[in-house]
Design a protein around this motif. Sequence first.
Motif, PDB file in Angstrom:
ATOM      1  N   ASP A 135       0.830  -1.207   0.000  1.00  0.00           N
ATOM      2  CA  ASP A 135       0.000   0.000   0.000  1.00  0.00           C
ATOM      3  C   ASP A 135       0.863   1.254   0.000  1.00  0.00           C
ATOM      4  N   HIS A 165     -13.239   9.311  -1.511  1.00  0.00           N
ATOM      5  CA  HIS A 165     -12.729   8.262  -0.630  1.00  0.00           C
ATOM      6  C   HIS A 165     -12.801   8.692   0.833  1.00  0.00           C
ATOM      7  N   ASN A 178      -3.997   5.165  -3.526  1.00  0.00           N
ATOM      8  CA  ASN A 178      -3.506   3.820  -3.254  1.00  0.00           C
ATOM      9  C   ASN A 178      -3.970   2.889  -4.376  1.00  0.00           C
ATOM     10  N   ARG A 208      -9.938   7.440   4.221  1.00  0.00           N
ATOM     11  CA  ARG A 208      -8.720   8.242   4.388  1.00  0.00           C
ATOM     12  C   ARG A 208      -8.551   9.346   3.344  1.00  0.00           C
ATOM     13  N   GLN A 265      -9.802  -1.947  -0.347  1.00  0.00           N
ATOM     14  CA  GLN A 265     -10.550  -1.061   0.541  1.00  0.00           C
ATOM     15  C   GLN A 265     -12.017  -1.053   0.123  1.00  0.00           C
ATOM     16  N   PRO A 283     -13.844   3.289   1.928  1.00  0.00           N
ATOM     17  CA  PRO A 283     -12.807   4.330   1.984  1.00  0.00           C
ATOM     18  C   PRO A 283     -13.098   5.392   3.047  1.00  0.00           C
ATOM     19  N   ASP A 295      -6.418   6.921   0.424  1.00  0.00           N
ATOM     20  CA  ASP A 295      -7.158   5.825  -0.203  1.00  0.00           C
ATOM     21  C   ASP A 295      -7.313   6.064  -1.707  1.00  0.00           C
TER      22      ASP A 295
END
Length: 334
Positions: free
Chosen positions: A59, A263, A211, A204, A199, A202, A208
């Motif tokens: 990640d 996200h 990523n 973050r 994920q 989401p 996210d």
Amino acid sequence: MEYAMLPLAFACVILAGFEVLARLVVPVMGNVLTRTMQDKSRRSVPVQSSHHDKFDAVDWLCITFSRCITVPFVYHLLVYCCVSPCVLWPGGAGGNNDNFPQNMPAALFTADGFVDANAAIVEFLAENVIAGNATKVVTAGATKTAWDANLGKTTSAIVHYAVSVILMYVTYDFFYYWFHRTLHLRSLYKFVHKHHHRQHAPTRGNLDAINVHPFEFICGEYNHLLAVSLVGNGMRAAGLGGVPIGAILTFVVLGGALASLNHTRFNVRFGAFSRLYSFAHPKKGGATPAYEVAAHDVHHRLPTKNYGQYLMIYDVMFGSYERLVDKTSSSKSM
């Protein structure tokens, strides 16, 4: 070699921009845009699936790559904006400035040429933005373009700017929709896009959002440049001069914020394609938001739905749109 340190400084600014976007811009936008909702329980998207709680080494490797590759992307976008006649700068200035090396593309691949190109960019920006009054960036090209010559009003620049931004989002999402949908083909999914779908809920924001597999991120980033080029050339061919630099700035920066909001749990939504949705789905009816965080949240749970990045228009048109059903609220009402 007075500009030799410019690439390092440029990279630091872009990487710092990621932190500002993640820690300030996205949270502020989310809170402001959801505050108008009277029902506080509707201000956040309900969590209906498992959360990928802890990032592993893969990640962080993908996130780091995404951040780093954004630096050359922004640089390439800036170079394009400086040399393209389809980009309008304050005062009506277009690209192809005499300050640039004649063999600009080739020059970028040599040490001296790279430095010369950096110097040319700085001089161009100084002449056309700083000396040309930076406050005019958003409505660049308001005085000398064919558009203004036809309408002869200050509002023409605002309309030009707004239309440019909308067209770039519509163009971007057309290509992104099909690219994203292709990544979900069974024969390709496990090699590229599967990583992003680790994920399911989401939270973050920017972390996210970026990523993703390196191939996917590169294609997604440079799709912005494709949209800018196509819209700019189209508007120039139509006799409208091109795309204002302020519209490009809005398209890219706001796009980064919207992709990050996608996200989070902020239930941000705006715009509607009510007639289009009712026409495409007469039995369901109702309005479909042009942009909706919940729509992308649905995609993380139902991977074959809601492929659009910014707009839901193509999902509605091609039958892949799916509304969010709040299972929590529905169970409470029973």
